[in-house]
Design a protein around this motif. Structure first.
Motif, short mmCIF file in Angstrom:
data_model
loop_
_atom_site.label_atom_id
_atom_site.label_comp_id
_atom_site.label_asym_id
_atom_site.label_seq_id
_atom_site.Cartn_x
_atom_site.Cartn_y
_atom_site.Cartn_z
N SER A 157 -29.58 13.41 -6.59
CA SER A 157 -28.55 14.17 -6.32
C SER A 157 -26.67 13.68 -6.63
CB SER A 157 -28.38 13.93 -4.75
OG SER A 157 -29.31 14.37 -4.20
N ILE A 189 -17.49 15.97 2.68
CA ILE A 189 -18.78 15.31 3.33
C ILE A 189 -17.85 15.59 4.99
CG2 ILE A 189 -19.58 13.47 1.48
CD1 ILE A 189 -18.10 10.99 3.56
N THR A 204 -29.06 14.26 5.41
CA THR A 204 -29.12 15.54 4.11
C THR A 204 -29.43 15.14 3.52
OG1 THR A 204 -28.44 16.07 6.23
CG2 THR A 204 -27.65 17.23 4.36
N LEU A 205 -27.95 14.52 3.49
CA LEU A 205 -27.82 13.40 1.32
C LEU A 205 -28.35 11.95 0.99
CD1 LEU A 205 -26.35 14.08 -1.06
CD2 LEU A 205 -24.42 13.43 0.01
N THR A 245 -21.86 18.27 2.42
CA THR A 245 -22.35 17.97 3.14
C THR A 245 -22.77 16.92 4.44
OG1 THR A 245 -24.98 16.96 2.54
CG2 THR A 245 -23.04 15.69 1.62
N ASP A 246 -23.30 16.76 5.46
CA ASP A 246 -23.75 15.89 6.02
C ASP A 246 -24.26 15.02 5.49
OD1 ASP A 246 -24.69 13.88 8.90
OD2 ASP A 246 -26.20 15.35 8.27
N LEU A 247 -24.28 13.48 5.92
CA LEU A 247 -25.10 12.30 5.25
C LEU A 247 -26.10 11.93 5.75
CD1 LEU A 247 -21.39 9.87 4.61
CD2 LEU A 247 -22.78 11.65 3.30
N THR A 269 -19.82 13.72 8.01
CA THR A 269 -20.51 12.95 8.63
C THR A 269 -20.19 12.34 10.37
OG1 THR A 269 -21.81 10.84 8.94
CG2 THR A 269 -19.79 11.09 7.83
N LEU A 290 -19.11 8.16 -3.61
CA LEU A 290 -18.99 9.75 -4.44
C LEU A 290 -17.24 10.33 -3.90
CD1 LEU A 290 -21.15 10.75 -0.73
CD2 LEU A 290 -21.98 11.46 -3.09
N ILE A 298 -24.82 16.75 -7.83
CA ILE A 298 -22.80 16.73 -7.52
C ILE A 298 -21.92 16.53 -8.81
CG2 ILE A 298 -21.16 15.99 -6.21
CD1 ILE A 298 -22.99 14.91 -4.23
N ILE A 352 -28.46 7.21 -2.11
CA ILE A 352 -28.45 9.09 -3.01
C ILE A 352 -29.14 8.98 -3.42
CG2 ILE A 352 -26.66 10.09 -3.81
CD1 ILE A 352 -24.49 9.11 -1.60
N TYR A 412 -20.15 4.49 1.02
CA TYR A 412 -20.42 6.23 -0.35
C TYR A 412 -19.34 6.95 -0.19
CZ TYR A 412 -24.46 4.80 3.32
OH TYR A 412 -26.07 4.68 3.59
#
Length: 201
Positions: free
Chosen positions: A26, A42, A14-15, A9-11, A44, A58, A30, A22, A54
């Motif tokens: 979400s 990710i 998006t996320l 995913t993009d940050l 980004t 994550l 995840i 975040i 992040y």
């Protein structure tokens, strides 16, 4: 339902929420899907230092950072497509003489700069990406006529552009990072023009 092998995913946009956090929902989602064996990554435009908060949360299995100019498998740098001092010097000269900028952000592997002078004072450097903000009257002909090695991309905000190695994209970085994975086994999320390549792939 068959699970994918990877979710990437993009940050920003998006996320991340509007306040750049975040949502717990979400994070829970995840964690649940990773517990089922799905890998998480990710992709980004943020540099490593700018995305570090992040990354710490994550702990992604793979990362395409600086818009895909660098790629990591866990903490190991395995993909890098940068620009050299010689390649970028004509652009710096253009910015200083013919194309005044409202703002500039220059990412190297270790630092994020907001001044061309800071970067030019270094004895040597490799640039991962340059983000510029111009105005309506700017003559972008030099940028738009970039060489085969240099990419000039319009971004999601008006009058915002990115200069990078032509191979320094999220698409190319992920294609390399996940080269042993069938693209049909990967789910990607994004929201802006820089995500089109990886979404299409």
């Amino acid at each position: 339902m068959k699970l994918p092998k990877w979710i990437v995913t993009d940050l920003d946009g998006t996320l991340l929420l509007d306040d750049s956090t975040i949502a717990q929902r979400s994070l829970d989602a995840i964690n649940k899907i990773r517990a089922l064996g799905v890998k998480f990554g990710i992709a980004t435009t943020r540099s490593k230092s700018f995305a570090q908060q992040y990354i710490d949360i994550l702990k992604p299995d793979a990362m395409a950072l600086s818009g895909g100019a660098v790629g990591y498998m866990e903490d190991k740098l395995v993909y890098k497509k940068s620009l050299t001092k010689d390649q970028i010097e004509p652009f710096f000269k253009e910015f200083e003489t013919n194309l005044p900028l409202k703002k500039v952000v220059i990412n190297t592997l270790d630092h994020r700069y907001e001044s061309i002078q800071e970067v030019r004072s270094l004895s040597s450097y490799e640039i991962l990406s340059i983000f510029i903000w111009t105005d309506e009257k700017s003559d972008l002909s030099l940028l738009e006529n970039s060489t085969k090695e240099i990419s000039f991309s319009k971004l999601w905000r008006p009058l915002m552009f990115r200069i990078s190695n032509v191979m320094g994209t999220k698409h190319n970085a992920l294609q390399y990072l996940l080269k042993d994975i069938d693209p049909k086994e990967v789910v990607t999320f994004g929201d802006d023009p820089m995500d089109v390549g990886m979404l299409s792939h």
